[in-house]
Design a protein around this motif. Structure first.
Motif, PDB file in Angstrom:
ATOM      1  N   UNK A  14      32.857  12.048  13.040  1.00  0.00           N
ATOM      2  CA  UNK A  14      33.542  12.765  11.963  1.00  0.00           C
ATOM      3  C   UNK A  14      32.624  13.729  11.209  1.00  0.00           C
ATOM      4  N   UNK A  15      31.303  13.553  11.342  1.00  0.00           N
ATOM      5  CA  UNK A  15      30.349  14.403  10.638  1.00  0.00           C
ATOM      6  C   UNK A  15      29.807  15.554  11.494  1.00  0.00           C
ATOM      7  N   UNK A  16      30.132  15.565  12.781  1.00  0.00           N
ATOM      8  CA  UNK A  16      29.549  16.538  13.700  1.00  0.00           C
ATOM      9  C   UNK A  16      30.434  17.758  13.910  1.00  0.00           C
ATOM     10  N   UNK A  17      29.808  18.910  13.941  1.00  0.00           N
ATOM     11  CA  UNK A  17      30.450  20.171  14.322  1.00  0.00           C
ATOM     12  C   UNK A  17      29.792  20.665  15.604  1.00  0.00           C
ATOM     13  N   UNK A  18      30.463  21.565  16.291  1.00  0.00           N
ATOM     14  CA  UNK A  18      29.841  22.297  17.390  1.00  0.00           C
ATOM     15  C   UNK A  18      29.122  23.473  16.731  1.00  0.00           C
ATOM     16  N   UNK A  52      29.043  12.596  -1.257  1.00  0.00           N
ATOM     17  CA  UNK A  52      28.317  11.356  -1.546  1.00  0.00           C
ATOM     18  C   UNK A  52      27.681  10.818  -0.270  1.00  0.00           C
ATOM     19  N   UNK A  53      26.506  10.256  -0.400  1.00  0.00           N
ATOM     20  CA  UNK A  53      25.837   9.551   0.686  1.00  0.00           C
ATOM     21  C   UNK A  53      25.349  10.429   1.846  1.00  0.00           C
ATOM     22  N   UNK A  54      25.307  11.744   1.690  1.00  0.00           N
ATOM     23  CA  UNK A  54      24.883  12.625   2.788  1.00  0.00           C
ATOM     24  C   UNK A  54      23.493  12.278   3.314  1.00  0.00           C
ATOM     25  N   UNK A  55      22.484  12.082   2.456  1.00  0.00           N
ATOM     26  CA  UNK A  55      21.161  11.762   2.992  1.00  0.00           C
ATOM     27  C   UNK A  55      21.141  10.455   3.791  1.00  0.00           C
ATOM     28  N   UNK A  56      21.852   9.453   3.317  1.00  0.00           N
ATOM     29  CA  UNK A  56      21.901   8.165   4.021  1.00  0.00           C
ATOM     30  C   UNK A  56      22.574   8.300   5.381  1.00  0.00           C
ATOM     31  N   UNK A  89      14.414  19.024  10.476  1.00  0.00           N
ATOM     32  CA  UNK A  89      14.771  19.190   9.069  1.00  0.00           C
ATOM     33  C   UNK A  89      16.279  19.391   8.999  1.00  0.00           C
ATOM     34  N   UNK A  90      16.959  18.610   8.168  1.00  0.00           N
ATOM     35  CA  UNK A  90      18.411  18.686   8.035  1.00  0.00           C
ATOM     36  C   UNK A  90      18.745  18.936   6.574  1.00  0.00           C
ATOM     37  N   UNK A  91      19.432  20.026   6.309  1.00  0.00           N
ATOM     38  CA  UNK A  91      19.756  20.422   4.936  1.00  0.00           C
ATOM     39  C   UNK A  91      20.998  19.665   4.466  1.00  0.00           C
ATOM     40  N   UNK A  92      20.865  18.941   3.345  1.00  0.00           N
ATOM     41  CA  UNK A  92      22.028  18.261   2.783  1.00  0.00           C
ATOM     42  C   UNK A  92      22.438  18.821   1.423  1.00  0.00           C
ATOM     43  N   UNK A  93      21.655  19.750   0.880  1.00  0.00           N
ATOM     44  CA  UNK A  93      22.039  20.374  -0.388  1.00  0.00           C
ATOM     45  C   UNK A  93      21.354  21.732  -0.519  1.00  0.00           C
ATOM     46  N   UNK A  94      22.060  22.686  -1.103  1.00  0.00           N
ATOM     47  CA  UNK A  94      21.475  23.974  -1.435  1.00  0.00           C
ATOM     48  C   UNK A  94      21.184  24.872  -0.250  1.00  0.00           C
ATOM     49  N   UNK A  95      20.371  25.899  -0.534  1.00  0.00           N
ATOM     50  CA  UNK A  95      19.987  26.887   0.488  1.00  0.00           C
ATOM     51  C   UNK A  95      18.507  27.226   0.311  1.00  0.00           C
ATOM     52  N   UNK A  96      17.924  27.754   1.390  1.00  0.00           N
ATOM     53  CA  UNK A  96      16.531  28.206   1.320  1.00  0.00           C
ATOM     54  C   UNK A  96      16.311  29.285   2.366  1.00  0.00           C
ATOM     55  N   UNK A  97      15.441  30.230   2.032  1.00  0.00           N
ATOM     56  CA  UNK A  97      14.940  31.207   2.999  1.00  0.00           C
ATOM     57  C   UNK A  97      13.594  30.683   3.466  1.00  0.00           C
ATOM     58  N   UNK A  98      13.483  30.445   4.770  1.00  0.00           N
ATOM     59  CA  UNK A  98      12.300  29.804   5.333  1.00  0.00           C
ATOM     60  C   UNK A  98      11.687  30.714   6.386  1.00  0.00           C
ATOM     61  N   UNK A  99      10.374  30.872   6.305  1.00  0.00           N
ATOM     62  CA  UNK A  99       9.650  31.628   7.326  1.00  0.00           C
ATOM     63  C   UNK A  99       9.119  30.635   8.350  1.00  0.00           C
ATOM     64  N   UNK A 100       9.367  30.932   9.621  1.00  0.00           N
ATOM     65  CA  UNK A 100       8.999  30.053  10.724  1.00  0.00           C
ATOM     66  C   UNK A 100       8.066  30.793  11.658  1.00  0.00           C
ATOM     67  N   UNK A 101       6.940  30.161  12.016  1.00  0.00           N
ATOM     68  CA  UNK A 101       6.022  30.777  12.959  1.00  0.00           C
ATOM     69  C   UNK A 101       4.895  31.553  12.328  1.00  0.00           C
ATOM     70  N   UNK A 102       4.684  31.440  11.038  1.00  0.00           N
ATOM     71  CA  UNK A 102       3.607  32.150  10.361  1.00  0.00           C
ATOM     72  C   UNK A 102       4.038  33.515   9.863  1.00  0.00           C
ATOM     73  N   UNK A 103       3.063  34.300   9.402  1.00  0.00           N
ATOM     74  CA  UNK A 103       3.366  35.605   8.806  1.00  0.00           C
ATOM     75  C   UNK A 103       4.048  36.573   9.761  1.00  0.00           C
TER      76      UNK A 103
END
Length: 186
Positions: A14-18, A52-56, A89-103
């Motif tokens: 029930x928690x999975x999407x494609x 509720x309970x998303x991290x768990x 890493x699994x996001x359960x709240x909010x948003x972030x801009x993340x740099x991957x692979x260095x500069x």
């Protein structure tokens, strides 16, 4: 992908999407070794999480798929990588801009329900995030992460370590027949 036939069990269906899958092969950039063999994988909108309970739920899901050492927090605001372990890493709240692979790497916006699978050697850095940004992180069973920062003195040992890191036994979200296995076992 038929979500009901995956090896994660019906309890999590029930928690999975494609998801929309994005793969990046990130080569060494002079400071960060990255991983030219295994692609970084981003599963956009992979999970539909309750308020509720998303991290768990996430912790039980990844642990059931043979990933452990779970933790809750955010992403450091400086480049760092692990040479002795892959990471999810699994996001359960909010948003972030993340740099991957260095500069010289790529920048991606992460949102609630997104999953990022980071092969050993690939750097990650939080460029900016909402105040409520939070993730669950984990590593394949039997792998312990070290911390590296792209310093020249780390590089030779880090390359040796990265070459020895074993593949996970299962995708942290979709199990033994999951997306990760399709991309990393090719």
């Amino acid at each position: 992908m038929d979500l009901k036939e995956l090896s994660v069990g019906r309890q999590f269906a029930e928690y999975l999407n494609a998801p929309r899958v994005i793969a990046h092969r990130l080569k060494e950039d002079g400071a960060i070794p990255n991983n030219s063999i295994l692609p970084l994988l981003i599963y956009q909108n992979a999970l539909k999480l309750p308020q509720q309970e998303a991290p768990s739920i996430i912790e039980r899901l990844v642990e059931g798929n043979q990933w452990g050492g779970t933790w809750r927090n955010g992403i450091y605001t400086y480049h760092h990588y692990h040479s002795t372990a892959h990471e999810v890493l699994i996001v359960f709240a909010g948003t972030a801009d993340v740099q991957l692979g260095g500069n010289k790497g790529v920048t991606q916006t992460f949102r609630r329900g997104d999953v990022v699978i980071i092969p050993a050697g690939v750097a990650h850095k939080n460029l900016s995030s909402s105040r409520d940004f939070a993730i669950v992180g984990a590593y394949p069973e039997g792998q312990e992460p070290d911390m590296n920062y792209g310093k020249a003195a780390e590089r030779a040992k880090a390359r040796e370590n990265i070459a020895r890191v074993e593949l996970p036994k299962a995708d942290p979200i979709y199990g033994q027949d999951g997306i990760l296995m399709e991309h990393w076992l090719k």
